[in-house]
Design an enzyme around this catalytic site. Sequence first.
Site, PDB file in Angstrom:
ATOM      1  CG  MET A 187      -1.921  -1.203   1.118  1.00 52.01           C
ATOM      2  SD  MET A 187      -3.473  -0.935   1.980  1.00 52.01           S
ATOM      3  CE  MET A 187      -2.882  -0.607   3.618  1.00 52.01           C
TER       4      MET A 187
ATOM      5  CG  HIS B 138       6.743  -1.805   2.498  1.00 52.16           C
ATOM      6  ND1 HIS B 138       6.623  -0.584   3.112  1.00 52.16           N
ATOM      7  CD2 HIS B 138       5.532  -2.403   2.626  1.00 52.16           C
ATOM      8  CE1 HIS B 138       5.397  -0.444   3.590  1.00 52.16           C
ATOM      9  NE2 HIS B 138       4.718  -1.527   3.322  1.00 52.16           N
TER      10      HIS B 138
ATOM     11  CD  GLU C 196      15.585  -0.073   4.549  1.00 51.51           C
ATOM     12  OE1 GLU C 196      15.997  -1.213   4.294  1.00 51.51           O
ATOM     13  OE2 GLU C 196      15.736   0.902   3.779  1.00 51.51           O
TER      14      GLU C 196
HETATM   15  P1  AMP Z   1       1.329  -2.874   3.485  1.00 44.64           P
HETATM   16  O1  AMP Z   1       1.878  -1.799   2.619  1.00 44.64           O
HETATM   17  O2  AMP Z   1       1.211  -2.494   4.924  1.00 44.64           O
HETATM   18  O3  AMP Z   1       0.080  -3.515   2.935  1.00 44.64           O
HETATM   19  O4  AMP Z   1       2.429  -4.024   3.467  1.00 44.64           O
HETATM   20  C1  AMP Z   1       2.853  -4.615   2.254  1.00 44.64           C
HETATM   21  C2  AMP Z   1       3.627  -5.874   2.559  1.00 44.64           C
HETATM   22  O5  AMP Z   1       4.775  -5.544   3.349  1.00 44.64           O
HETATM   23  C3  AMP Z   1       2.810  -6.888   3.361  1.00 44.64           C
HETATM   24  O6  AMP Z   1       3.110  -8.190   2.896  1.00 44.64           O
HETATM   25  C4  AMP Z   1       3.305  -6.663   4.759  1.00 44.64           C
HETATM   26  O7  AMP Z   1       3.169  -7.792   5.581  1.00 44.64           O
HETATM   27  C5  AMP Z   1       4.767  -6.339   4.517  1.00 44.64           C
HETATM   28  N1  AMP Z   1       5.340  -5.612   5.653  1.00 44.64           N
HETATM   29  C6  AMP Z   1       4.811  -4.527   6.283  1.00 44.64           C
HETATM   30  N2  AMP Z   1       5.585  -4.159   7.317  1.00 44.64           N
HETATM   31  C7  AMP Z   1       6.614  -5.046   7.365  1.00 44.64           C
HETATM   32  C8  AMP Z   1       7.752  -5.211   8.234  1.00 44.64           C
HETATM   33  N3  AMP Z   1       7.990  -4.400   9.276  1.00 44.64           N
HETATM   34  N4  AMP Z   1       8.601  -6.231   7.962  1.00 44.64           N
HETATM   35  C9  AMP Z   1       8.370  -7.070   6.922  1.00 44.64           C
HETATM   36  N5  AMP Z   1       7.330  -6.969   6.084  1.00 44.64           N
HETATM   37  C10 AMP Z   1       6.459  -5.973   6.305  1.00 44.64           C
END
Ligand code: AMP
Length: 275
Positions: A27, A34, A32
């Site tokens: 999103m 991501h 870091e």
């Molecule tokens: P989001 O943008 O929040 O939908 O996250 C996109 C992807 O990044 C999802 O698969 C999340 O689980 C992953 N993600 C978000 N935060 C972290 C983090 N701190 N460490 C590892 N992966 C993450």
Amino acid sequence: VHVVSGVAQARELASLLPRPVGFVPTMGALHEGHLDLVRRAMNENASVVASVFVNPLQFAPTEDLSRYPRDLDGDRAKLAHLGVDMLFMPTPQTMYPAGFGTAVDVGPMGTVYEGAARPAHFRGVTTVVTKLLHVIDPDVLYLGQKDAQQTAVLRAMIRDLDMNVGTSIVPTHREPDGLAMSSRNVYLSPEQRAAAPSLHEALVTLCATLEHGSSKADAVAQARSKLSPLAQLDYLDVVDADRFEPVEQLRPPAFIIGAARFGKTRLIDNLWIEP
Ligand code: AMP
């Protein structure tokens, strides 16, 4: 990096990429955590596609859709720097034109924990990821362990619907004080930011207390005592990693999960108990 916003254009370009193709849906407001997913995908595939789409379907009307952090220029620069082949950045109108009405629902697993706190959330996640997988047609989908229930829900969907894609779960990237990186951390006031790592401390205590032989009830009580007074706890629990059902003993694969509100900001975290 080729930036594409239309479905037909994205499908065409993705189909020309050398395989295997790794896909990292996000999103945006990339941090870091991501970028760990992107780096892992780069190491394991011939091509990598990322998407940035703040998916309205997975936000309730009361949630933070309109103020969700956005940084499209920064995101594009970070992905280009890592060498991502294609960035899919659709608009809500492209993904959900007038008349859109289909949904993908995984059933009970999407109604507990995060699904109980956010009733339409996982249906929004599974629906958008289904669409993205149909457009990109990747070989491997990269997901963060940070969103543990999301990994279980999406793996169940892929299995149940015979989708032809593998999954790779990437460990949680943390700040030096233990706080899991999240785009939502920017909402925290300085006091809330200082209190927020106590969620991770509670999970670590829950894990250590269980490993020491205590009952889950005692371990949860111990863990609660680690939470900052600024935290309003939603849940602390131990679940089977595949079914996301509560378990009494730490039998791998499992997740120790927690969610708490710091002011208006709801944070989640977990520890992965690997086999
Ligand atoms: P989001 O943008 O929040 O939908 O996250 C996109 C992807 O990044 C999802 O698969 C999340 O689980 C992953 N993600 C978000 N935060 C972290 C983090 N701190 N460490 C590892 N992966 C993450």
